[in-house]
Design an enzyme around this catalytic site. Structure first.
Site, PDB file in Angstrom:
ATOM      1  N   TYR A 184     -14.336 -12.289   1.331  1.00  0.00           N
ATOM      2  CA  TYR A 184     -15.041 -11.052   0.932  1.00  0.00           C
ATOM      3  C   TYR A 184     -16.332 -11.380   0.193  1.00  0.00           C
ATOM      4  O   TYR A 184     -17.345 -10.717   0.357  1.00  0.00           O
ATOM      5  CB  TYR A 184     -14.129 -10.167   0.073  1.00  0.00           C
ATOM      6  CG  TYR A 184     -13.051  -9.501   0.900  1.00  0.00           C
ATOM      7  CD1 TYR A 184     -13.334  -8.344   1.628  1.00  0.00           C
ATOM      8  CD2 TYR A 184     -11.772 -10.041   1.004  1.00  0.00           C
ATOM      9  CE1 TYR A 184     -12.365  -7.744   2.416  1.00  0.00           C
ATOM     10  CE2 TYR A 184     -10.797  -9.447   1.787  1.00  0.00           C
ATOM     11  CZ  TYR A 184     -11.098  -8.298   2.496  1.00  0.00           C
ATOM     12  OH  TYR A 184     -10.150  -7.716   3.290  1.00  0.00           O
ATOM     13  N   ARG A 194       0.824  -1.219   0.000  1.00  0.00           N
ATOM     14  CA  ARG A 194       0.000   0.000   0.000  1.00  0.00           C
ATOM     15  C   ARG A 194       0.858   1.270   0.000  1.00  0.00           C
ATOM     16  O   ARG A 194       0.560   2.235   0.675  1.00  0.00           O
ATOM     17  CB  ARG A 194      -0.940   0.033   1.211  1.00  0.00           C
ATOM     18  CG  ARG A 194      -2.110  -0.892   1.122  1.00  0.00           C
ATOM     19  CD  ARG A 194      -3.171  -0.369   0.151  1.00  0.00           C
ATOM     20  NE  ARG A 194      -4.252  -1.300   0.023  1.00  0.00           N
ATOM     21  CZ  ARG A 194      -5.370  -1.248   0.753  1.00  0.00           C
ATOM     22  NH1 ARG A 194      -5.560  -0.297   1.612  1.00  0.00           N
ATOM     23  NH2 ARG A 194      -6.297  -2.149   0.576  1.00  0.00           N
ATOM     24  N   ARG A 252      -3.956   6.573   0.515  1.00  0.00           N
ATOM     25  CA  ARG A 252      -4.480   7.838   1.031  1.00  0.00           C
ATOM     26  C   ARG A 252      -3.577   8.584   2.007  1.00  0.00           C
ATOM     27  O   ARG A 252      -3.901   9.686   2.408  1.00  0.00           O
ATOM     28  CB  ARG A 252      -5.843   7.582   1.682  1.00  0.00           C
ATOM     29  CG  ARG A 252      -6.903   7.312   0.643  1.00  0.00           C
ATOM     30  CD  ARG A 252      -8.173   6.822   1.279  1.00  0.00           C
ATOM     31  NE  ARG A 252      -7.928   5.553   1.945  1.00  0.00           N
ATOM     32  CZ  ARG A 252      -8.871   4.696   2.293  1.00  0.00           C
ATOM     33  NH1 ARG A 252     -10.106   4.970   2.069  1.00  0.00           N
ATOM     34  NH2 ARG A 252      -8.565   3.555   2.888  1.00  0.00           N
ATOM     35  N   ASP A 295      -6.699  -3.948  -7.427  1.00  0.00           N
ATOM     36  CA  ASP A 295      -7.204  -4.467  -6.147  1.00  0.00           C
ATOM     37  C   ASP A 295      -7.481  -5.962  -6.248  1.00  0.00           C
ATOM     38  O   ASP A 295      -7.828  -6.457  -7.331  1.00  0.00           O
ATOM     39  CB  ASP A 295      -8.480  -3.736  -5.734  1.00  0.00           C
ATOM     40  CG  ASP A 295      -8.737  -3.900  -4.244  1.00  0.00           C
ATOM     41  OD1 ASP A 295      -8.232  -3.076  -3.464  1.00  0.00           O
ATOM     42  OD2 ASP A 295      -9.394  -4.880  -3.847  1.00  0.00           O
ATOM     43  N   ARG A 340      -7.259  10.708  -6.557  1.00  0.00           N
ATOM     44  CA  ARG A 340      -8.411   9.866  -6.204  1.00  0.00           C
ATOM     45  C   ARG A 340      -9.701  10.684  -6.254  1.00  0.00           C
ATOM     46  O   ARG A 340     -10.760  10.171  -6.633  1.00  0.00           O
ATOM     47  CB  ARG A 340      -8.171   9.289  -4.802  1.00  0.00           C
ATOM     48  CG  ARG A 340      -9.255   8.429  -4.221  1.00  0.00           C
ATOM     49  CD  ARG A 340      -9.299   7.080  -4.878  1.00  0.00           C
ATOM     50  NE  ARG A 340     -10.441   6.313  -4.382  1.00  0.00           N
ATOM     51  CZ  ARG A 340     -11.670   6.406  -4.873  1.00  0.00           C
ATOM     52  NH1 ARG A 340     -11.940   7.219  -5.863  1.00  0.00           N
ATOM     53  NH2 ARG A 340     -12.648   5.665  -4.365  1.00  0.00           N
TER      54      ARG A 340
HETATM   55  O1  CP3 Z   1       0.282   0.420  -3.304  1.00  0.00           O
HETATM   56  C1  CP3 Z   1      -0.539  -0.516  -3.353  1.00  0.00           C
HETATM   57  O2  CP3 Z   1      -0.385  -1.526  -2.653  1.00  0.00           O
HETATM   58  C2  CP3 Z   1      -1.684  -0.316  -4.294  1.00  0.00           C
HETATM   59  C3  CP3 Z   1      -2.435  -1.468  -4.803  1.00  0.00           C
HETATM   60  C4  CP3 Z   1      -3.344  -2.209  -3.834  1.00  0.00           C
HETATM   61  C5  CP3 Z   1      -4.634  -1.782  -3.375  1.00  0.00           C
HETATM   62  N1  CP3 Z   1      -5.216  -2.831  -2.730  1.00  0.00           N
HETATM   63  C6  CP3 Z   1      -5.264  -0.472  -3.613  1.00  0.00           C
HETATM   64  C7  CP3 Z   1      -6.361  -0.017  -2.722  1.00  0.00           C
HETATM   65  C8  CP3 Z   1      -3.141  -3.489  -3.338  1.00  0.00           C
HETATM   66  C9  CP3 Z   1      -1.888  -4.371  -3.471  1.00  0.00           C
HETATM   67  C10 CP3 Z   1      -4.333  -3.877  -2.666  1.00  0.00           C
HETATM   68  C11 CP3 Z   1      -4.512  -5.219  -2.103  1.00  0.00           C
HETATM   69  C12 CP3 Z   1      -5.705  -5.498  -1.298  1.00  0.00           C
HETATM   70  N2  CP3 Z   1      -6.994  -5.033  -1.458  1.00  0.00           N
HETATM   71  C13 CP3 Z   1      -5.727  -6.433  -0.226  1.00  0.00           C
HETATM   72  C14 CP3 Z   1      -4.526  -7.269   0.213  1.00  0.00           C
HETATM   73  C15 CP3 Z   1      -3.599  -6.514   1.102  1.00  0.00           C
HETATM   74  C16 CP3 Z   1      -4.212  -6.177   2.452  1.00  0.00           C
HETATM   75  O3  CP3 Z   1      -4.435  -4.976   2.672  1.00  0.00           O
HETATM   76  O4  CP3 Z   1      -4.415  -7.097   3.248  1.00  0.00           O
HETATM   77  C17 CP3 Z   1      -7.028  -6.464   0.287  1.00  0.00           C
HETATM   78  C18 CP3 Z   1      -7.513  -7.305   1.463  1.00  0.00           C
HETATM   79  C19 CP3 Z   1      -7.826  -5.583  -0.502  1.00  0.00           C
HETATM   80  C20 CP3 Z   1      -9.285  -5.338  -0.386  1.00  0.00           C
HETATM   81  C21 CP3 Z   1      -9.583  -3.921  -0.119  1.00  0.00           C
HETATM   82  N3  CP3 Z   1      -9.390  -2.900  -1.031  1.00  0.00           N
HETATM   83  C22 CP3 Z   1     -10.106  -3.359   1.075  1.00  0.00           C
HETATM   84  C23 CP3 Z   1     -10.426  -4.149   2.341  1.00  0.00           C
HETATM   85  C24 CP3 Z   1     -10.214  -1.984   0.855  1.00  0.00           C
HETATM   86  C25 CP3 Z   1     -10.810  -0.988   1.802  1.00  0.00           C
HETATM   87  C26 CP3 Z   1      -9.862  -0.630   2.893  1.00  0.00           C
HETATM   88  C27 CP3 Z   1      -9.265   0.703   2.636  1.00  0.00           C
HETATM   89  O5  CP3 Z   1      -8.059   0.856   2.851  1.00  0.00           O
HETATM   90  O6  CP3 Z   1     -10.030   1.598   2.222  1.00  0.00           O
HETATM   91  C28 CP3 Z   1      -9.737  -1.698  -0.456  1.00  0.00           C
HETATM   92  C29 CP3 Z   1      -9.659  -0.380  -1.121  1.00  0.00           C
HETATM   93  C30 CP3 Z   1      -8.319   0.054  -1.625  1.00  0.00           C
HETATM   94  N4  CP3 Z   1      -7.495  -0.723  -2.403  1.00  0.00           N
HETATM   95  C31 CP3 Z   1      -7.698   1.308  -1.421  1.00  0.00           C
HETATM   96  C32 CP3 Z   1      -6.476   1.278  -2.093  1.00  0.00           C
HETATM   97  C33 CP3 Z   1      -5.470   2.381  -2.205  1.00  0.00           C
HETATM   98  C34 CP3 Z   1      -8.297   2.494  -0.667  1.00  0.00           C
HETATM   99  C35 CP3 Z   1      -9.526   3.004  -1.343  1.00  0.00           C
HETATM  100  C36 CP3 Z   1      -9.445   4.402  -1.895  1.00  0.00           C
HETATM  101  O7  CP3 Z   1      -8.389   4.942  -2.245  1.00  0.00           O
HETATM  102  O8  CP3 Z   1     -10.537   4.984  -2.043  1.00  0.00           O
END
Ligand code: CP3
Length: 361
Positions: A150, A24, A28, A74, A37
């Site tokens: 999920y 990540r 944000r 994602d 975003r």
């Molecule tokens: O730099 C990076 O790692 C970017 C790529 C990336 C994202 N999600 C972008 C994202 C990666 C590698 C992921 C993996 C991901 N997504 C996982 C595995 C890693 C972990 O965190 O355990 C999981 C479980 C998800 C599912 C997911 N996506 C959730 C639970 C959420 C909501 C939680 C949150 O942080 O808001 C997301 C949304 C998400 N995926 C965001 C980002 C940057 C935030 C949403 C936004 O920017 O509006």
């Protein structure tokens, strides 16, 4: 590429050659990410807009000069491409409309899934042309167990009741879903590698909640089947596996899955793992994201201890989980500068750790 050299066993002469990237790293906590975003309200459309996704992928590289970029995408894009109703709500995270019966997998042809996920391939192609040659690009997917939670729970869960009930009481249905996720994950990873991803990663973020009796089947075998499937398609890119929360026999996990790099979370003691894992197995991790949010000496000492524990094996520096939303970006810069500085300058930050509390000899 420094990170590929490390995975291939060239560990360098000092710790300044440890490759660095962060889970990540795009997100944000970065003001430039928030600005980008804000231009698209829907998160899925944002991931599928390859111009914006390339920009989000490159932002942390420009800021911190890291050794690897991870494609902005994602793990829930596979369920979305399968036809599950998915949306992301501010403050709530992902919301999926859970199927009444997990056997009711939307009947989607693999070709349709490939077409729907094609924008991610486009993002990878474009990013690779803009990324320096010495930096790796990482493609990824979620592990079947994690993605299934999920789908079955309808989003993030506290207790995973529905998934566990399905696992214990409805095995054929559960396996049907897992098999479909394995098939799609192989296609997705192969497509990412063919588009130019140098490394692939499998995120098993909820491996830690699989009941012990089922770990072999749903943590080890699932990832093993994905890796074997990717290799059967002549993809040679190294594969990093991240069984977050798992704390059993890691050597067995690596040997069974045939992953090239073991990524560990921050609950794993580096010295303990290092003592039990064969010396040639590359490890990625595992600074507590909270230590980066706190910053300063706490963060630097913890980072130095991790490098120290893994100094005789191939080690990729990373966090134990994703960068927290409230992390000050300047703490990340301080951490990277510290890790890249010669070790002699590092020791000065460590004096307080060795000091005895007042009155103690
Ligand atoms: O730099 C990076 O790692 C970017 C790529 C990336 C994202 N999600 C972008 C994202 C990666 C590698 C992921 C993996 C991901 N997504 C996982 C595995 C890693 C972990 O965190 O355990 C999981 C479980 C998800 C599912 C997911 N996506 C959730 C639970 C959420 C909501 C939680 C949150 O942080 O808001 C997301 C949304 C998400 N995926 C965001 C980002 C940057 C935030 C949403 C936004 O920017 O509006």
């Amino acid at each position: 590429m420094r990170i590929l050299d490390t995975i291939n066993g060239n560990i360098g002469t000092d710790s300044t050659s440890v490759p660095i990237w962060f889970m990540r790293q795009a997100g944000r906590y970065l003001p430039e990410y928030k600005a980008l975003r804000a231009t698209t309200s829907d998160f899925i459309s944002y991931c599928l807009d390859s111009d914006k996704a390339v920009e989000a992928t490159l932002q942390p590289i420009r800021r911190y000069d890291l050794d690897a970029a991870i494609v902005f995408s994602d793990i829930l894009l596979i369920p979305w491409a399968m036809g599950y109703d998915l949306r992301f709500e501010e403050g709530k995270g992902p919301i999926l409309t859970p199927p009444k019966n997990p056997a009711e997998i939307p009947e989607t042809a693999p070709e349709a899934i490939k077409t729907r996920l094609a924008p991610i391939g486009k993002t990878i192609k474009k990013t690779r042309t803009q990324l320096a040659k010495d930096k790796a690009l990482i493609g990824f997917c979620g592990a079947p167990w994690t993605v299934s939670t999920y789908i079955i729970e309808g989003g993030t869960s506290r207790d995973f009741t529905k998934t566990k009930k399905c696992l214990w009481q409805n095995r054929p249905n559960f396996n049907h879903l897992i098999d479909a996720l394995i098939t799609h994950s192989i296609e997705f990873l192969v497509m990412q590698a063919r588009s130019g991803a140098d490394i692939l990663m499998i995120f098993d973020s909820w491996a830690g909640i699989v009941p012990g009796a089922h770990q072999k089947s749903y943590i080890f075998e699932t990832t093993a089947r994905i890796i074997a499937g990717v290799r059967a398609r002549n993809i040679t890119a190294p594969i990093i596996a991240f069984p977050k929360g798992f704390c059993g026999n890691f050597t067995d996990y690596v040997q069974t899955t045939k992953c090239d790099v073991l990524a560990i979370d921050h609950t794993i003691c580096p010295a303990w793992l290092n003592a039990q894992l064969p010396k040639n197995i590359p490890v990625q991790g595992n600074l507590d994201p909270m230590a980066v949010e706190i910053g300063g000496k706490t963060m630097l000492e913890c980072a130095a201890d991790i490098c120290d524990a893994f100094k005789t094996r191939p080690h990729i520096f990373n966090l134990g989980h994703g960068m927290g939303q409230h992390t000050p970006p300047e703490n990340v810069a301080e951490l990277v500068n510290f890790l890249r500085a010669p070790e002699s300058t590092r020791t000065s930050t460590r004096t307080s750790k060795r000091e005895s509390p007042k009155g103690e000899k």
